[in-house]
Write a protein that holds these residues in place. Structure first.
Motif, PDB file in Angstrom:
ATOM      1  N   LEU A   1       0.667  -1.125  -0.033  1.00 41.99           N
ATOM      2  CA  LEU A   1      -0.155  -0.141  -0.074  1.00 41.99           C
ATOM      3  C   LEU A   1       0.940   1.320  -0.023  1.00 41.99           C
ATOM      4  CD1 LEU A   1      -2.804   1.074  -0.044  1.00 41.99           C
ATOM      5  CD2 LEU A   1      -2.945   0.774   2.500  1.00 41.99           C
ATOM      6  N   GLU A   2       1.843   1.341   0.766  1.00 41.55           N
ATOM      7  CA  GLU A   2       3.085   2.522   0.834  1.00 41.55           C
ATOM      8  C   GLU A   2       3.368   2.561  -0.715  1.00 41.55           C
ATOM      9  OE1 GLU A   2       4.541   2.707   5.259  1.00 41.55           O
ATOM     10  OE2 GLU A   2       5.529   1.176   4.038  1.00 41.55           O
ATOM     11  N   HIS A   3       3.800   1.366  -1.286  1.00 40.49           N
ATOM     12  CA  HIS A   3       4.327   1.584  -2.577  1.00 40.49           C
ATOM     13  C   HIS A   3       3.183   2.283  -3.727  1.00 40.49           C
ATOM     14  CE1 HIS A   3       6.715   0.527  -6.099  1.00 40.49           C
ATOM     15  NE2 HIS A   3       5.341  -0.108  -6.733  1.00 40.49           N
ATOM     16  N   LEU A   4       2.220   1.782  -3.590  1.00 39.29           N
ATOM     17  CA  LEU A   4       1.122   2.313  -4.493  1.00 39.29           C
ATOM     18  C   LEU A   4       0.934   3.599  -3.923  1.00 39.29           C
ATOM     19  CD1 LEU A   4      -1.217  -0.926  -4.413  1.00 39.29           C
ATOM     20  CD2 LEU A   4       0.020   0.165  -6.255  1.00 39.29           C
ATOM     21  N   ILE A   5       0.835   4.072  -2.978  1.00 39.00           N
ATOM     22  CA  ILE A   5       0.794   5.420  -2.486  1.00 39.00           C
ATOM     23  C   ILE A   5       1.658   6.270  -3.181  1.00 39.00           C
ATOM     24  CG2 ILE A   5       0.475   7.191  -0.629  1.00 39.00           C
ATOM     25  CD1 ILE A   5      -1.164   5.001   0.846  1.00 39.00           C
ATOM     26  N   ASP A   6       2.876   6.085  -2.989  1.00 41.50           N
ATOM     27  CA  ASP A   6       4.130   6.627  -3.409  1.00 41.50           C
ATOM     28  C   ASP A   6       4.009   6.825  -4.902  1.00 41.50           C
ATOM     29  OD1 ASP A   6       4.820   6.868  -0.741  1.00 41.50           O
ATOM     30  OD2 ASP A   6       6.298   5.451  -0.838  1.00 41.50           O
ATOM     31  N   GLU A   7       3.731   5.709  -5.411  1.00 43.82           N
ATOM     32  CA  GLU A   7       3.680   5.958  -6.966  1.00 43.82           C
ATOM     33  C   GLU A   7       2.323   6.428  -7.568  1.00 43.82           C
ATOM     34  OE1 GLU A   7       6.080   4.517  -9.231  1.00 43.82           O
ATOM     35  OE2 GLU A   7       7.148   4.095  -7.238  1.00 43.82           O
ATOM     36  N   GLY A   8       1.584   7.034  -6.730  1.00 42.92           N
ATOM     37  CA  GLY A   8       0.394   7.813  -7.296  1.00 42.92           C
ATOM     38  C   GLY A   8      -0.526   6.886  -8.034  1.00 42.92           C
TER      39      GLY A   8
END
Length: 59
Positions: free
Chosen positions: A47-54
């Motif tokens: 989830l952090e990765h998806l948030i960071d990637e937009g």
């Protein structure tokens, strides 16, 4: 996006609660507790990765 950030915070809080309970018990956590901690770690990271990637802006 705020829904995802709120979910992320809930998952982190749940993982922290499991870790705190394990620390207070002064024994090794059960396999089930370890699995929950690990599963939360993977989900938090994703989830952090998806948030960071937009990637969740359009979801």
């Amino acid at each position: 996006m705020e829904d995802y950030k709120a979910l992320l915070e809930r998952m982190k809080a749940a993982q922290l609660a499991l870790l705190a309970a394990a620390a207070k018990a002064r024994t090794l956590p059960s396999e089930g507790a370890l699995r929950k901690i690990a599963d939360l770690e993977v989900a938090i990271g994703a989830l952090e990765h998806l948030i960071d990637e937009g990637a969740l802006n359009s979801a």
